[in-house]
Design an enzyme around this catalytic site. Structure first.
Site, PDB file in Angstrom:
ATOM      1  N   HIS A 189     -76.620  32.269-116.151  1.00 44.63           N
ATOM      2  CA  HIS A 189     -76.287  33.675-115.881  1.00 44.63           C
ATOM      3  C   HIS A 189     -77.487  34.580-116.085  1.00 44.63           C
ATOM      4  O   HIS A 189     -77.593  35.624-115.465  1.00 44.63           O
ATOM      5  CB  HIS A 189     -75.076  34.115-116.707  1.00 44.63           C
ATOM      6  CG  HIS A 189     -73.802  33.565-116.155  1.00 44.63           C
ATOM      7  ND1 HIS A 189     -73.198  32.457-116.661  1.00 44.63           N
ATOM      8  CD2 HIS A 189     -73.078  33.945-115.062  1.00 44.63           C
ATOM      9  CE1 HIS A 189     -72.125  32.181-115.935  1.00 44.63           C
ATOM     10  NE2 HIS A 189     -72.022  33.068-114.959  1.00 44.63           N
ATOM     11  N   ARG A 296     -68.348  40.214-110.673  1.00 46.75           N
ATOM     12  CA  ARG A 296     -68.218  39.559-111.987  1.00 46.75           C
ATOM     13  C   ARG A 296     -67.863  40.623-113.031  1.00 46.75           C
ATOM     14  O   ARG A 296     -68.742  41.197-113.664  1.00 46.75           O
ATOM     15  CB  ARG A 296     -69.533  38.885-112.370  1.00 46.75           C
ATOM     16  CG  ARG A 296     -69.887  37.653-111.538  1.00 46.75           C
ATOM     17  CD  ARG A 296     -71.163  37.012-112.061  1.00 46.75           C
ATOM     18  NE  ARG A 296     -71.367  35.672-111.546  1.00 46.75           N
ATOM     19  CZ  ARG A 296     -72.128  35.375-110.489  1.00 46.75           C
ATOM     20  NH1 ARG A 296     -72.765  36.323-109.847  1.00 46.75           N
ATOM     21  NH2 ARG A 296     -72.268  34.122-110.103  1.00 46.75           N
ATOM     22  N   ARG A 332     -63.184  39.576-109.819  1.00 46.58           N
ATOM     23  CA  ARG A 332     -62.846  38.387-110.603  1.00 46.58           C
ATOM     24  C   ARG A 332     -62.432  38.828-111.993  1.00 46.58           C
ATOM     25  O   ARG A 332     -63.106  39.644-112.625  1.00 46.58           O
ATOM     26  CB  ARG A 332     -64.046  37.452-110.700  1.00 46.58           C
ATOM     27  CG  ARG A 332     -63.718  36.246-111.562  1.00 46.58           C
ATOM     28  CD  ARG A 332     -64.798  35.225-111.545  1.00 46.58           C
ATOM     29  NE  ARG A 332     -65.940  35.636-112.339  1.00 46.58           N
ATOM     30  CZ  ARG A 332     -67.071  34.953-112.394  1.00 46.58           C
ATOM     31  NH1 ARG A 332     -67.195  33.856-111.676  1.00 46.58           N
ATOM     32  NH2 ARG A 332     -68.068  35.356-113.127  1.00 46.58           N
ATOM     33  N   GLU A 433     -63.885  25.706-109.311  1.00 47.68           N
ATOM     34  CA  GLU A 433     -65.182  25.468-109.947  1.00 47.68           C
ATOM     35  C   GLU A 433     -65.106  24.376-111.001  1.00 47.68           C
ATOM     36  O   GLU A 433     -66.064  24.125-111.726  1.00 47.68           O
ATOM     37  CB  GLU A 433     -65.760  26.770-110.517  1.00 47.68           C
ATOM     38  CG  GLU A 433     -64.816  27.584-111.344  1.00 47.68           C
ATOM     39  CD  GLU A 433     -65.413  28.930-111.773  1.00 47.68           C
ATOM     40  OE1 GLU A 433     -66.625  29.146-111.616  1.00 47.68           O
ATOM     41  OE2 GLU A 433     -64.658  29.770-112.290  1.00 47.68           O
ATOM     42  N   ASN A 456     -71.696  26.919-108.827  1.00 48.14           N
ATOM     43  CA  ASN A 456     -72.533  26.868-110.036  1.00 48.14           C
ATOM     44  C   ASN A 456     -71.853  26.030-111.110  1.00 48.14           C
ATOM     45  O   ASN A 456     -72.456  25.147-111.731  1.00 48.14           O
ATOM     46  CB  ASN A 456     -72.781  28.272-110.596  1.00 48.14           C
ATOM     47  CG  ASN A 456     -73.381  29.193-109.564  1.00 48.14           C
ATOM     48  OD1 ASN A 456     -73.962  28.728-108.606  1.00 48.14           O
ATOM     49  ND2 ASN A 456     -73.228  30.492-109.758  1.00 48.14           N
ATOM     50  N   ASP A 457     -70.581  26.344-111.352  1.00 45.75           N
ATOM     51  CA  ASP A 457     -69.856  25.586-112.358  1.00 45.75           C
ATOM     52  C   ASP A 457     -69.379  24.244-111.814  1.00 45.75           C
ATOM     53  O   ASP A 457     -69.335  23.259-112.550  1.00 45.75           O
ATOM     54  CB  ASP A 457     -68.652  26.395-112.862  1.00 45.75           C
ATOM     55  CG  ASP A 457     -69.077  27.373-113.937  1.00 45.75           C
ATOM     56  OD1 ASP A 457     -69.843  26.972-114.824  1.00 45.75           O
ATOM     57  OD2 ASP A 457     -68.669  28.549-113.871  1.00 45.75           O
ATOM     58  N   ARG A 467     -75.670  24.026-116.932  1.00 43.76           N
ATOM     59  CA  ARG A 467     -76.441  24.797-115.948  1.00 43.76           C
ATOM     60  C   ARG A 467     -77.518  25.670-116.582  1.00 43.76           C
ATOM     61  O   ARG A 467     -78.411  26.157-115.894  1.00 43.76           O
ATOM     62  CB  ARG A 467     -75.487  25.658-115.094  1.00 43.76           C
ATOM     63  CG  ARG A 467     -74.686  26.625-115.892  1.00 43.76           C
ATOM     64  CD  ARG A 467     -73.529  27.218-115.110  1.00 43.76           C
ATOM     65  NE  ARG A 467     -73.851  28.483-114.479  1.00 43.76           N
ATOM     66  CZ  ARG A 467     -72.954  29.320-113.962  1.00 43.76           C
ATOM     67  NH1 ARG A 467     -71.673  28.999-113.989  1.00 43.76           N
ATOM     68  NH2 ARG A 467     -73.310  30.438-113.422  1.00 43.76           N
ATOM     69  N   CYS A 504     -68.907  31.190-103.372  1.00 46.30           N
ATOM     70  CA  CYS A 504     -69.565  32.353-103.997  1.00 46.30           C
ATOM     71  C   CYS A 504     -70.585  31.923-105.040  1.00 46.30           C
ATOM     72  O   CYS A 504     -71.160  32.758-105.724  1.00 46.30           O
ATOM     73  CB  CYS A 504     -68.531  33.299-104.599  1.00 46.30           C
ATOM     74  SG  CYS A 504     -67.592  32.554-105.929  1.00 46.30           S
TER      75      CYS A 504
HETATM   76  C1  PEP Z   1     -69.783  29.795-109.997  1.00 51.53           C
HETATM   77  O1  PEP Z   1     -69.483  29.146-111.002  1.00 51.53           O
HETATM   78  O2  PEP Z   1     -70.293  29.284-108.967  1.00 51.53           O
HETATM   79  C2  PEP Z   1     -69.573  31.252-109.957  1.00 51.53           C
HETATM   80  C3  PEP Z   1     -69.739  31.932-108.851  1.00 51.53           C
HETATM   81  O3  PEP Z   1     -69.248  31.876-111.129  1.00 51.53           O
HETATM   82  P1  PEP Z   1     -70.309  32.158-112.289  1.00 51.53           P
HETATM   83  O4  PEP Z   1     -71.671  31.857-111.764  1.00 51.53           O
HETATM   84  O5  PEP Z   1     -70.165  33.572-112.701  1.00 51.53           O
HETATM   85  O6  PEP Z   1     -69.876  31.204-113.355  1.00 51.53           O
HETATM   86 MG    MG Z   2     -68.297  30.068-112.545  1.00 51.72          MG
END
Ligand code: PEP
Ligand code: MG
Length: 573
Positions: A189, A296, A332, A433, A456-457, A467, A504
């Site tokens: 993040h 977010r 979200r 995710e 991402n997750d 990550r 996303c």
């Molecule tokens: C993800 O996990 O891809 C996502 C968009 O949420 P975040 O990056 O805020 O965990």
């Molecule tokens: Mg996520």
């Protein structure tokens, strides 16, 4: 002159002075020199912060309940005494006057020295007192962080260099010209926020915070993942040329802002933007976003001692919705936990043995119904002012979907009773995710209005790679066949249920990955505004029908050696 390499997570080139921020125990410690004329004011700033902490400790002491353990009072007294101890406070003031260190630097250096002295003591009880010194220093540092001079430092345009920066702390560095961070991965993040600030950033930069000194001149190249320290004239002139080229490239891309995103073979694709604050809606519009695919919301909740109430949240959501109107804004619900711990009740989350697998996101919200309902009411009320959608993060179980829907209905009931307006037909979507959600995407798609794949997750949980951990960053592979299969499966599930599906995660904003996703049948993308035009350019030039045939052949062959070849050919011109 020397250079350091890391992972470039936000493109661009900047030439500026470095500002070192040291991550202390729980507090970031700025290290900068003050001017000779400012020393007495700086000593006064330190003393004022210490007095405030003393008052704070006294008031905590006076409010202790009768049944509080006797050690609690004693401990507070020890801490208050430390603030009067000349070995601590006098020496710190001395360092400000003699070395012209800022108050934070002087205090943390003195605390470190005293703690080290305690640590050398054999007696266990006395050795433990070293921790008291550090805790008192941390309290004063937190006070100093709120004092005007520290903010002035954060506002000073410079490249911020640090061992690590928590996402919440990034929010206080809004004026940074760039970031060089020892730790972190591409989709941490911290990296996502750096992209949100539109400044170049380098993570996983090894020992940069030890090797770069405060005030060093640096060239930070986020595209190539390199920082050049104390560059010579030849290097500076080479980078000035590259900077000029980047400006030209960006200007050329701007011509695409109003061009509809339709591939060579006539497939229309919807491009939306990810934002962290309502103010970023203007970046999204400037880049031609067709809506917000991911707001977010948790960034409204970080860095504060009191959570935002319904009214404050309502105003923030409404601001984003009105700015984007008539385009949709997908809000979200709170995704805290893991690296985004709440300052208030989130301390438990932070201390969980494995926060990424703990009480995160929807799990946290379902465990805190009143906090969740407050947010849902705020979103629903804001939905009366434009087109809003609700997105639930981290779903893994069908019962989490059911409980979320039940809470949304409960929030609607509460508003109806109050006679407040909202969009009765507001769309409710779920993030895919967690591998469990991808595998069960059919049933999730049936119960929800839309799906949004958080790659991402999804990558983190599929490959068991943190990550945010740069030690395993090389294994964080968005193109791993298992990840691609889960994404493909989710897209198909949504198509079968005739429900919209988007990606996303950061994959959506990388042109090569976007082409691959489009070849899988994805027609909705949401990404950081800065990535919209490069992705649009790649999609405009693509023949998706033929890409899709080739991709299906590769995926069906189970011959994953062919995948890298396929990807190499995808590299957008
Ligand atoms: C993800 O996990 O891809 C996502 C968009 O949420 P975040 O990056 O805020 O965990
Ligand atoms: Mg996520």
């Amino acid at each position: 002159m020397f250079s350091l390499h890391g992972i470039g997570v936000s493109a661009g080139i900047v030439v500026a002075r470095a500002r070192l921020i040291e991550s202390g125990h729980q507090v970031d410690v700025p290290h900068y020199h003050i001017k000779a004329a400012e020393t007495e004011a700086e000593v006064a700033r330190l003393q004022a912060a210490m007095r405030e902490v003393q008052h704070e400790l006294q008031s905590v002491g006076s409010q202790l309940p009768d049944d509080a353990p006797p050690e609690a009072k004693a401990l507070l007294e020890v801490h208050a005494m430390l603030l009067d101890d000349p070995a601590f406070t006098g020496e710190a003031a001395q360092a400000i006057r003699q070395s012209r260190w800022c108050a934070e630097w002087a205090l943390s250096a003195q605390a470190a020295e005293l703690s080290a002295q305690f640590e050398a003591i054999e007696d266990e009880y006395l050795r433990e007192r070293g921790r008291d010194v550090q805790q008192v220093a941390d309290r004063v540092l937190r006070r100093l962080a709120g004092s005007p001079s520290a903010h002035a430092m954060a506002d000073e345009p410079a490249v911020i260099v640090a061992a690590d920066i928590a996402p919440a702390d990034m929010l206080q560095l809004r004026h940074a010209l760039g970031f060089v961070i020892d730790q972190g991965g591409v989709t941490s993040h911290t990296a996502i926020l750096a992209r949100g600030m539109n400044v170049p950033a380098l993570v996983g930069a090894g020992r940069a915070s030890e090797l770069i000194r405060d005030d060093d001149l640096v060239i930070l190249d986020g595209h190539r993942g390199v920082v050049v320290v104390a560059p010579d004239e030849a290097m500076l002139s080479e980078y000035r040329n590259l900077q000029a080229q980047e400006v030209l490239d960006r200007q050329r891309l701007l011509r695409l802002v109003h061009v509809p995103c339709v591939s060579l073979d006539g497939q229309a694709i919807e491009l939306q933007a990810n934002i962290e604050t309502p103010a970023e809606a203007s970046d999204a519009i400037a880049a031609g976003a067709q809506g917000i695919g991911l707001f977010r919301s948790e960034f409204l909740f970080l860095n504060r001692s009191r959570l935002p109430d319904e009214e404050e949240q309502y105003r923030a959501y409404r601001a984003a919705i009105e700015a984007m109107s008539p385009r949709p804004v997908t809000i979200r619900t709170l995704d805290v936990g893991a690296d985004k711990a709440l300052g208030v009740s989130g301390e438990d989350v932070h201390q969980a043995p494995n926060p990424a697998l703990g009480l995160r996101a929807i799990r946290f919200c379902l465990a805190e119904p009143s906090l969740f309902l407050t947010q849902l009411r705020a979103i629903l009320r804001a939905s009366a002012h434009g087109k809003a959608r609700i997105l639930i993060p981290m779903l893994a179980h069908a019962h989490e979907v059911e409980q979320s829907l039940m809470r949304i209905e409960q929030a609607k009931q509460q508003l109806r009773k109050q006679g407040l307006q909202f969009d009765e037909a507001i769309a409710i979507g779920g993030m895919v995710e967690v591998p469990a959600a991808a595998i069960c995407a059919v049933s999730f798609a049936k119960r929800l209005d839309f799906l949004s794949i958080g790659t991402n997750d999804l990558i983190q949980y599929t490959l068991a790679i943190d990550r945010a951990d740069h030690h395993v960053a090389s294994l964080y592979d968005p193109f791993h066949p298992a990840v691609l299969r889960l994404i493909q499966q989710t897209i198909r599930a949504a198509q079968r249920a005739a429900k919209p599906v988007a990606v996303c995660g950061e994959m959506a904003g990388e042109p090569r990955a976007a082409l691959l996703l489009a070849a899988m049948g994805l027609r909705q993308f949401s990404m950081h505004p800065a990535h919209l035009l490069p992705v649009k350019q790649a999609l405009l030039r693509a023949d998706l029908a033929s890409l899709s045939v080739r991709l299906q052949r590769v995926l069906a062959s189970e011959d994953f050696e062919r995948l890298p070849q396929f990807l190499a050919r995808l590299t957008p011109a």
